[in-house]
Design an enzyme around this catalytic site. Structure first.
Site, PDB file in Angstrom:
ATOM      1  N   LYS A  51       1.334   8.130  -4.192  1.00 13.55           N
ATOM      2  CA  LYS A  51       1.561   9.324  -2.870  1.00 13.55           C
ATOM      3  C   LYS A  51       0.638   9.883  -2.381  1.00 13.55           C
ATOM      4  CE  LYS A  51       5.744   7.232  -4.048  1.00 13.55           C
ATOM      5  NZ  LYS A  51       6.570   6.579  -3.186  1.00 13.55           N
ATOM      6  N   SER A  65       6.904  12.560  -3.240  1.00 15.44           N
ATOM      7  CA  SER A  65       7.237  13.430  -4.355  1.00 15.44           C
ATOM      8  C   SER A  65       6.573  14.956  -4.759  1.00 15.44           C
ATOM      9  CB  SER A  65       6.964  12.661  -5.619  1.00 15.44           C
ATOM     10  OG  SER A  65       7.712  13.136  -6.698  1.00 15.44           O
ATOM     11  N   TYR A  84       0.650   7.652 -10.451  1.00 13.93           N
ATOM     12  CA  TYR A  84       1.834   7.999  -9.415  1.00 13.93           C
ATOM     13  C   TYR A  84       2.011   9.582  -8.757  1.00 13.93           C
ATOM     14  CZ  TYR A  84       6.275   8.508  -8.381  1.00 13.93           C
ATOM     15  OH  TYR A  84       7.591   8.938  -7.339  1.00 13.93           O
TER      16      TYR A  84
END
Lengths: 323, 323
Positions: B149, B121, B145
């Site tokens: 990632k 992402s 997050y």
């Protein structure tokens, strides 16, 4: 205040412990009164204030035993070095990644927000970067060691951002001149090609002369680690990773300096025989980094490579840690 | 050939499975004959060639059950999204990091070198970058997050470099317009502010109009994921992370497009009420990335935001996955 140093039996760890105790080094106004070393071997620093816990750094029980109510900081230096992490993937993942996470979790569970100093490496960088490498340039490691260190950096930053620890990540340059025997770092040659000729011993240089390296002396690196630990976290802002200052020197320039310090006979003891495995790792590392921000924060670089050799000769004469 | 898709019950996962089966999509000359979805829920694609394994993606037994002798590729889309990973740190670490590692280990143990597509992402990036963000710029995530990632990216790259898998990492833009209900991604509003007014429903926009976003439609992202899976790994070289193409659109430009497509009454249903928690995450993401390399490799971007809205309206009419 109590400080934990992982890898406290190692070359840098022992010197860091010695220096923290010598300086008294107040953290948040509190003096360091005792240090616990966690390592496979006992810490060689002869001082009543040092306790050695020997065992596996990835063992949560060992870490729990080290942490006390008076603990204020953890310096995480323990690592499986580059060539070894390349040869033994599982070991590298367990020590370089899993143990870092276990340690961070233990710190998070501590009632105080502990300072957490993490020794990373220029090995997180990949090849082909325009140099000096800017601060925003990201890890594209070409070794498992570099990948594991880069993951550790992300963990320390996220744990800091969430307030679980007060982290500081220092990406260490290649450290020369290390005393003693070669280790399993791919960069071990950078010390050997100076150390061995100074002792009258022949040595093979596994990389070409044009290769630029990003270097720091042990004493400068230790001074920078102490500085990183003592610095107010607010000065670092919300991204806690720093490229430590170094100097850019090619292998040929290193050998020129060797010749200036110890004569042509010393240089003649070095034979260049490139080794593809070493070269693949070392040549992927940058030879120069932008370090305006760390210099502005008070971190230091060595003046030149001749000074690094002289510092080694001085330290070798006076350094009880290597006896 | 058998392909595993984690997150196969999700919005993107189901569309990826549908498209892989529709196209037959030969990988190394072999057609895809069956797909296994691993997710908490069953995959909604009604096709005899799809098997659903429901359960915890971090469970090695479930992964072992999915892998067969005919498996040739794993598409790892399962994730705990941004706002949820921020709210529940443990869950994010377990699903976004640990499950990725477990999956990579299972692939490593497979006799074939499996293709491994990892959905990352733009949330890996930090704030303050000059835009468009160059390819060498590194992750400095300001969310758990993003950190998780970024660690997953490093794992996939190192497993690829070592030959354990044949990895491809795609950093997804913010995907709009997602159908259905808001999810727990911090970027969920980017779909809501278009989707709800189109349905005649009032909606709150939690960020300021000047905020630039890096956007892609679902169909373009799915086409790019298929392209990433089918591409010869050699074309990607030895660094497997790609910023997927998107278009830079501010929130105000999105609302202008909404007005062009659905009239001023639709736009009047949007009320701007900035939310600090959402803004802290979303404003740290870049609004534009350099994508010359991925465009050169055949990846695609949407033409403009009006086209993205029209694509949503088309898909909504014809899309059986949302019934």
């Amino acid at each position: 205040m109590h400080v934990i140093v992982t890898g406290g039996a190692g070359f840098l760890g022992a010197r860091l412990i010695q220096r923290l105790l010598d300086e008294g080094a107040p953290i948040d106004g509190e003096r360091i009164t005792r240090v616990t070393s966690i390592d496979l071997a006992a810490c060689p620093v002869a001082d009543d204030r040092v306790e050695s816990l020997t065992g596996d750094i990835a063992d949560p029980a060992l870490i729990a035993k080290a942490l006390g109510d008076d603990t204020g900081a953890v310096c995480h230096l323990a690592a499986v070095v580059s060539a070894q992490a390349e040869a033994d993937f599982e070991l590298g993942m367990r020590v370089n990644l899993d143990a870092t996470r276990t340690l961070l979790e233990a710190c998070r569970a501590h009632p105080k927000r502990l300072r957490f100093l993490f020794a990373s490496s220029l090995a997180v960088f990949g090849p082909g970067l325009s140099q000096p490498v800017a601060e925003a340039i990201g890890p594209q490691p070409r070794s498992s060691y570099g990948a594991q260190k880069a993951m550790g950096e992300l963990l320390v930053n996220d744990y800091s951002r969430r307030g679980f620890v007060d982290g500081r990540v220092c990406r260490l340059p290649t450290i020369v001149v290390r005393p003693g025997k070669p280790n399993r770092a791919a960069s071990s040659f950078a010390s050997s090609i100076i150390r061995e000729p100074l002792a009258g011993v022949e040595v093979i240089c596994p990389v070409v002369g044009e290769l630029p390296l990003w270097l720091s002396s042990p004493r400068t690196v230790v001074a920078n680690l102490v500085h990183a630990l003592l610095l107010d976290g607010a000065a670092l802002g919300d991204w806690r990773t720093l490229n430590l200052p170094g100097i850019t020197v090619t292998v040929t320039q290193m050998l020129d300096a060797l010749e200036r310090v110890a004569g042509p006979s010393a240089r003649q003891l070095v034979r260049v025989e490139p080794d593809a495995a070493i070269d693949a790792i070392v040549a992927s590392w940058p030879g120069g980094l932008e370090v305006e921000r760390p210099l502005g924060l008070g971190f230091q670089a060595d003046s030149d490579f001749d000074a690094i050799i002289h510092a080694y000769l001085d330290d070798e004469r006076g350094d009880e840690l290597d006896n």
